[in-house]
Scaffold this motif. Structure first.
Motif, short mmCIF file in Angstrom:
data_model
loop_
_atom_site.label_atom_id
_atom_site.label_comp_id
_atom_site.label_asym_id
_atom_site.label_seq_id
_atom_site.Cartn_x
_atom_site.Cartn_y
_atom_site.Cartn_z
N ARG A 1 0.81 -1.22 0.00
CA ARG A 1 0.00 0.00 0.00
C ARG A 1 0.84 1.27 0.00
NH1 ARG A 1 -4.62 -1.44 -2.10
NH2 ARG A 1 -5.48 -3.30 -1.07
N ALA A 2 2.09 1.16 0.41
CA ALA A 2 2.94 2.34 0.49
C ALA A 2 3.83 2.52 -0.74
CB ALA A 2 3.83 2.27 1.74
N LEU A 3 4.39 1.42 -1.25
CA LEU A 3 5.35 1.50 -2.35
C LEU A 3 4.75 1.07 -3.69
CD1 LEU A 3 8.64 0.20 -0.71
CD2 LEU A 3 8.25 2.46 -1.68
N TYR A 4 4.48 -0.23 -3.80
CA TYR A 4 3.96 -0.77 -5.05
C TYR A 4 3.47 -2.20 -4.81
CZ TYR A 4 8.11 -3.74 -5.35
OH TYR A 4 9.06 -4.67 -5.08
N GLU A 5 2.72 -2.71 -5.75
CA GLU A 5 2.39 -4.13 -5.78
C GLU A 5 2.16 -4.52 -7.23
OE1 GLU A 5 -1.31 -5.31 -3.96
OE2 GLU A 5 -2.19 -3.34 -4.27
N TRP A 6 2.14 -5.82 -7.46
CA TRP A 6 1.90 -6.32 -8.81
C TRP A 6 0.42 -6.62 -8.99
CZ3 TRP A 6 5.60 -5.62 -12.18
CH2 TRP A 6 6.92 -5.56 -11.73
N ASN A 7 -0.06 -6.39 -10.21
CA ASN A 7 -1.45 -6.68 -10.54
C ASN A 7 -1.57 -8.19 -10.78
OD1 ASN A 7 -4.00 -6.95 -11.70
ND2 ASN A 7 -3.89 -4.94 -12.67
N LEU B 1 2.60 -3.24 -13.13
CA LEU B 1 3.02 -2.60 -11.89
C LEU B 1 1.96 -1.61 -11.42
CD1 LEU B 1 5.44 -2.37 -9.86
CD2 LEU B 1 6.19 -0.40 -11.23
N LEU B 2 1.54 -1.75 -10.17
CA LEU B 2 0.60 -0.81 -9.56
C LEU B 2 1.38 0.07 -8.59
CD1 LEU B 2 -2.36 -3.25 -8.76
CD2 LEU B 2 -2.13 -1.71 -10.72
N THR B 3 1.58 1.32 -8.94
CA THR B 3 2.37 2.21 -8.09
C THR B 3 1.52 2.79 -6.97
OG1 THR B 3 1.92 4.12 -9.51
CG2 THR B 3 3.90 2.83 -9.99
N ARG B 4 2.13 2.87 -5.79
CA ARG B 4 1.49 3.47 -4.63
C ARG B 4 2.19 4.80 -4.33
NH1 ARG B 4 -2.84 0.83 -5.74
NH2 ARG B 4 -2.85 -1.39 -5.15
N ALA C 1 5.53 9.25 -6.18
CA ALA C 1 6.22 10.52 -5.96
C ALA C 1 7.64 10.47 -6.50
CB ALA C 1 6.23 10.86 -4.48
N ILE C 2 8.32 9.33 -6.34
CA ILE C 2 9.69 9.19 -6.81
C ILE C 2 9.76 9.24 -8.33
CG2 ILE C 2 11.55 7.49 -7.06
CD1 ILE C 2 11.61 8.92 -4.43
N ARG C 3 8.75 8.69 -9.00
CA ARG C 3 8.80 8.56 -10.46
C ARG C 3 8.35 9.82 -11.20
NH1 ARG C 3 7.98 3.08 -12.57
NH2 ARG C 3 6.18 3.80 -13.75
N ARG C 4 7.74 10.75 -10.51
CA ARG C 4 7.21 11.93 -11.19
C ARG C 4 8.32 12.88 -11.64
NH1 ARG C 4 2.32 13.89 -11.28
NH2 ARG C 4 3.11 15.99 -10.93
N ASP C 5 8.16 13.40 -12.86
CA ASP C 5 9.12 14.37 -13.39
C ASP C 5 8.75 15.80 -13.01
OD1 ASP C 5 10.70 12.44 -14.66
OD2 ASP C 5 9.40 12.43 -16.43
N ASP C 6 7.46 16.03 -12.74
CA ASP C 6 7.00 17.37 -12.39
C ASP C 6 7.18 17.63 -10.90
OD1 ASP C 6 6.20 17.84 -15.02
OD2 ASP C 6 4.24 16.91 -14.68
#
Length: 295
Positions: free
Chosen positions: A79-85, A120-123, A128-133
């Motif tokens: 729920r905080a980082l990621y999980e797989w679909n 990949l389901l991002t949490r 936040a880490i992956r955003r460029d803006d």
């Protein structure tokens, strides 16, 4: 990469004020330093003093996107980082093994296929880490999580990166402005604190709270604002289950405007206590201790 959030402490104070958040000197300075040093900001204090609202105000003032991780007991990595679909992965596996394909795909091929971005389901943390803006990452009420969850934060707070075993390490190209809030219900680890700037927020003094209330409720008479804040300060001095927050002070002011009340007398205070005190025992204690009229 350099990221300019605020030019100075004065700039932070002015832009946050324009965004509807009135700061004291310490808050403005710490907000500026958090952006200038690209350090996470840990904001600690009682509930209702504006910790969460500070992160929202930074996002509004800078035009950044707000990404919020609401912490709670039982929060985990999925729920905080990621999980797989997993459902989508299972469908892909079944499709790969279907006779209609003409030839069965090997497990290695299928494995490489299902552990890709498509599944990949991002949490919030990874998002936040992956955003460029420009992004403000709010980790709200971090003290409500289990101690183990703090370990999930350390890699993010240390290097602003997340390791996904199947895909590798994702490193931020633009560091987010990180705000962690805590009501101090438990002591956070030294490892987390060491990575953060620290700001303690308490209830504002009467003068600043009057300014906050008046700025949020146009049309409120100055005398009524002073009466309201005086009562709120007295309520916070009582031993209550839940002391009135700043937001509840604002709600009370809006209530008085809606009721067209031009004088906050004792009977009116008693009649409208439900706006600021949400426990029956707190209301009873307030009526008794402040010697309020009952009706």
């Amino acid at each position: 990469m350099t990221s300019t959030w605020f030019e100075s402490a004065d700039d932070a104070a002015g832009r946050l004020r324009a965004a509807g958040y009135l700061t004291d000197d310490a808050t403005a300075l710490t907000a500026y330093l958090a952006g200038a040093l690209e350090k996470p900001l840990l904001v600690e204090g009682p509930a209702g003093v504006g910790k969460t609202e500070l992160a929202k105000a930074v996002a509004r003032a800078t035009g950044a996107e707000l990404v919020r991780l609401q912490c709670y007991e039982g929060l985990d990595e999925a729920r905080a980082l990621y999980e797989w679909n997993y459902k989508k992965q299972l469908l892909r596996i079944q499709a790969a093994q279907a006779p209609s394909r003409g030839s069965d795909a090997t497990w290695d091929e299928t494995h490489d296929d299902i552990f890709t971005e498509e599944f990949l389901l991002t949490r919030p943390l990874l998002s936040a880490i992956r955003r460029d803006d420009p992004t403000v990452l709010l980790v709200d009420e971090v003290d409500k999580t289990d101690v183990e969850v703090e370990g999930l934060l350390l890699e993010v707070l240390s290097d602003f990166q997340v390791t996904i075993p199947e895909l590798g390490t994702v490193t931020a190209t633009r560091r987010p402005f990180v705000v962690l809030t805590s009501n101090a219900s438990r002591e956070l680890s030294e490892a987390v604190k060491r990575r953060c700037l620290f700001l303690h927020l308490d209830y504002p003094d009467a003068e600043r709270e009057r300014e906050i209330v008046s700025s949020q409720v146009p049309g409120l008479d100055d005398r009524v604002a002073a009466q309201l804040v005086d009562v709120v300060v007295r309520l916070r001095e009582l031993e209550l289950k839940k002391a009135p927050s700043i937001a509840e002070s604002v709600d009370w002011a809006r209530t008085l405007i809606a009721l067209q009340i031009g004088d906050l007398d004792e009977a009116t205070v008693a009649r409208t206590l439900g706006v600021v005190l949400k426990h029956a025992s707190d209301q009873q204690r307030a009526i008794k201790e402040l010697k309020l009229a009952s009706g």
